[in-house]
Scaffold this active site. Sequence first.
Site, short mmCIF file in Angstrom:
data_model
loop_
_atom_site.label_atom_id
_atom_site.label_comp_id
_atom_site.label_asym_id
_atom_site.label_seq_id
_atom_site.Cartn_x
_atom_site.Cartn_y
_atom_site.Cartn_z
N ASN A 94 12.57 -4.80 -16.55
CA ASN A 94 12.30 -3.38 -16.34
C ASN A 94 12.55 -2.64 -17.65
O ASN A 94 13.27 -3.14 -18.51
CB ASN A 94 13.23 -2.82 -15.25
CG ASN A 94 14.70 -3.02 -15.58
OD1 ASN A 94 15.22 -4.13 -15.48
ND2 ASN A 94 15.36 -1.97 -16.01
N HIS A 119 17.36 -2.61 -8.13
CA HIS A 119 17.66 -4.04 -8.08
C HIS A 119 16.50 -4.81 -7.46
O HIS A 119 16.16 -5.90 -7.92
CB HIS A 119 18.95 -4.25 -7.29
CG HIS A 119 19.36 -5.69 -7.16
ND1 HIS A 119 19.71 -6.46 -8.25
CD2 HIS A 119 19.44 -6.51 -6.09
CE1 HIS A 119 20.01 -7.67 -7.85
NE2 HIS A 119 19.85 -7.74 -6.54
N HIS A 154 20.82 -15.58 -6.07
CA HIS A 154 21.79 -16.42 -6.77
C HIS A 154 22.34 -17.44 -5.78
O HIS A 154 23.07 -17.10 -4.87
CB HIS A 154 22.93 -15.57 -7.35
CG HIS A 154 22.51 -14.76 -8.53
ND1 HIS A 154 22.51 -15.28 -9.79
CD2 HIS A 154 22.07 -13.50 -8.64
CE1 HIS A 154 22.09 -14.35 -10.65
NE2 HIS A 154 21.82 -13.26 -9.98
N ALA A 174 18.52 -11.55 -16.38
CA ALA A 174 17.53 -10.48 -16.33
C ALA A 174 18.13 -9.29 -17.07
O ALA A 174 19.34 -9.06 -16.99
CB ALA A 174 17.23 -10.10 -14.89
N TYR A 206 30.83 -7.46 -11.69
CA TYR A 206 30.63 -6.28 -10.82
C TYR A 206 30.84 -6.58 -9.34
O TYR A 206 30.96 -5.66 -8.54
CB TYR A 206 29.26 -5.62 -11.06
CG TYR A 206 28.04 -6.45 -10.73
CD1 TYR A 206 27.70 -6.76 -9.41
CD2 TYR A 206 27.21 -6.91 -11.74
CE1 TYR A 206 26.57 -7.51 -9.12
CE2 TYR A 206 26.07 -7.65 -11.46
CZ TYR A 206 25.76 -7.95 -10.15
OH TYR A 206 24.65 -8.70 -9.87
N GLU A 207 30.89 -7.85 -9.01
CA GLU A 207 31.17 -8.19 -7.61
C GLU A 207 32.67 -8.15 -7.31
O GLU A 207 33.08 -8.34 -6.17
CB GLU A 207 30.62 -9.58 -7.29
CG GLU A 207 29.11 -9.66 -7.37
CD GLU A 207 28.59 -11.07 -7.14
OE1 GLU A 207 28.60 -11.52 -5.99
OE2 GLU A 207 28.21 -11.72 -8.13
N HIS A 258 29.44 -12.45 -10.57
CA HIS A 258 29.46 -11.38 -11.57
C HIS A 258 30.77 -10.59 -11.54
O HIS A 258 31.40 -10.44 -10.50
CB HIS A 258 28.31 -10.40 -11.31
CG HIS A 258 26.95 -11.01 -11.44
ND1 HIS A 258 26.34 -11.69 -10.42
CD2 HIS A 258 26.08 -11.03 -12.48
CE1 HIS A 258 25.15 -12.11 -10.82
NE2 HIS A 258 24.97 -11.72 -12.06
N MET A 292 24.17 -7.15 -17.18
CA MET A 292 25.52 -7.13 -16.59
C MET A 292 26.16 -8.52 -16.53
O MET A 292 27.04 -8.76 -15.70
CB MET A 292 25.46 -6.54 -15.17
CG MET A 292 24.84 -5.16 -15.09
SD MET A 292 24.69 -4.60 -13.40
CE MET A 292 23.72 -3.09 -13.63
N SER A 293 25.73 -9.42 -17.41
CA SER A 293 26.29 -10.78 -17.33
C SER A 293 26.36 -11.39 -18.73
O SER A 293 26.35 -10.69 -19.73
CB SER A 293 25.41 -11.64 -16.41
OG SER A 293 24.15 -11.88 -17.00
N SER A 340 18.90 -14.25 -12.71
CA SER A 340 17.71 -13.73 -12.02
C SER A 340 16.47 -14.06 -12.84
O SER A 340 16.44 -13.86 -14.05
CB SER A 340 17.80 -12.22 -11.88
OG SER A 340 19.02 -11.85 -11.31
#
Length: 255
Positions: A209, A223, A36, A88, A60-61, A58, A185-186, A5
Amino acid sequence: MVLGSGFGEATSALTVEREFAYRDLPGFSVGTVNGHAGRLLIGAWKGVPLAVLSGRAHYYEGFEMAESTFPIRVLSALGIDTLLLTNAAGGINPRFKVGDFMVLTDHINLMGANPLRGPEPDGLNRFVDLTQAYDVSLRDRALAAAKRAKVKAHAGVYVAVSGPSFETPAEIRAFSTLGADAVGMSTVPETIVARQLGMRVAGLSCITNAAAGLGGKGQVVSHLDVMELARQRSSHAMRFLGELIPELSSDSGEA
Ligand code: HPA
C-alpha cells in the site's frame, strides 16, 4: 526464512520433511494475525535445505520482543547461518508502486524497544554492531534474483514502528525526511537478534500500500487491503523467492 504477509504461499513450494505447530514448540509464541499460520517447516526448496518460520508473533500483539524473536535463536542453534526475513510494508518512497518489492539496505528502529534489552546471554555481546545489518552480498543477489524473476524490486530503508495503528500522514512525512523508503511493524527485532548471533541477514518487503497520506484523496490504510494486495502478489513473491533461494546458501557466494 521467516514468511510475513504476502509470502505465506511460499510454503507450497517447499518439500516439507518435518512440520511443527508453534504451539507444540517450547518457548514459541503463537501469533493470532490473519494470514500467519504459526508453523515451523523444515525441508528443501530447489534442493536448498531450508527451515521456514511461517508466521510471526508481533510486538503489537503484546509479545515481548525477546519472546517474538526466540524462534530466531532456535534457528541459529540449529546451525542456520543465513536468514531471509520477509514482510509487508507501506511505500514511502514516491518511486515505489503498490505491488513492488523492496530489498532492505538498512533499517530505522522506531519501535521504541530493542529485543536485546535485559540480561546479556552467555557468550553473546549485547552491544551489537549494526553498521551492516543487512548483508551486502545477499542484497545484491536478491536484486539480481528479482530481475531474473521479472519482478520490480528497489533497494531501500525500512522503518519499523510498533503499531498496531497505522501511521498518520505527518508521521509518514517525518519518516520520509528521516530517510525511510517503506514502513512496517516487524522484521527489525529479528534482524537485531540474528546479528547478535552472527547470522547473515537479508530482508524483503512486499509494498502492499501507499503509506498514509500518500495514496491520494480519500485513501485509507486498512489491514484487509494489505492482506488482499499481499495475496494478489503472492505468485510474484513465489517467483522472486524461487530465484533467490538457490543463491542464499553460504557456499553459493564468496561471503
Ligand atoms: N504501515 C505499517 N505497516 C504496514 C503498512 C503500513 O502502511 N503496510 C503493511 N504493513
